[in-house]
Design an enzyme around this catalytic site. Sequence first.
Site, PDB file in Angstrom:
ATOM      1  N   HIS A 142      41.368  32.754  44.452  1.00 41.00           N
ATOM      2  CA  HIS A 142      39.994  33.342  44.901  1.00 41.00           C
ATOM      3  C   HIS A 142      39.280  32.293  45.487  1.00 41.00           C
ATOM      4  CE1 HIS A 142      36.195  34.904  42.759  1.00 41.00           C
ATOM      5  NE2 HIS A 142      36.365  35.444  44.184  1.00 41.00           N
ATOM      6  N   ASN A 192      33.195  34.067  37.587  1.00 47.22           N
ATOM      7  CA  ASN A 192      32.366  35.514  37.420  1.00 47.22           C
ATOM      8  C   ASN A 192      32.527  35.780  36.154  1.00 47.22           C
ATOM      9  OD1 ASN A 192      32.288  36.018  39.991  1.00 47.22           O
ATOM     10  ND2 ASN A 192      34.042  37.419  40.410  1.00 47.22           N
TER      11      ASN A 192
END
Length: 214
Positions: A142, A192
């Site tokens: 990511h 996140n």
Amino acid sequence: MKNQFPIVGIVGAGAMGRGIAQIAAQAGSRVLLLDMQPDAAASARGSIQAQWQRLQDKGRISDEQAQGWGNLLEPVATIADLAPCDLVIEAIVERLDVKQAVFAQLEAVVAPDAVLVSNTSSLSVTQIAAGLQRPARFAGLHFFNPVHMMPLVEVIRGEHTSEEAVATTVVLAQKMGKTPIVVNDCPGFLVNRVLFPYFGAFDLLLKEIGRAHV
């Protein structure tokens, strides 16, 4: 990792795919860039070269660097063209079914020891790999936007991801000049998962401030 400078495939020539392709070429890898939209990969290559040209004009890179990186970046037209890749990074729409379909096609054309990774920011790495014949070679990678500026990347270990696949992905991220952190597959991964509660708390704070001034 098999080669010092592996052949890297990128599926998706949007903002994230372009950024990943750019830093992979700058790291010395041959980069094969694929997008299902006609001419999108060629357009992305042009955008990347324009960025290198701006750096060259400012004296931040040499003519030789810009030309050398450009020679490493090659748009391709089909999934089959990614067969030589040592590692393929997917950076397409955040839909589980679409990603699973793409990786099923990739698995059919790349070598058995090629590593497959997804740039997903929200989907389960384990679920994306669920239909693969070799889920051990699948991981998450990511990146954050803008890719060429953000130093952190998350390497996500799925339920079946092998340590070899994790190590290969970490080494590639380091070659790209990134700081990889390895996390287990879970909602939000690490960044996140930590960040979203802050957003929620900030939203509540703003609402409280608004009520206090009514």
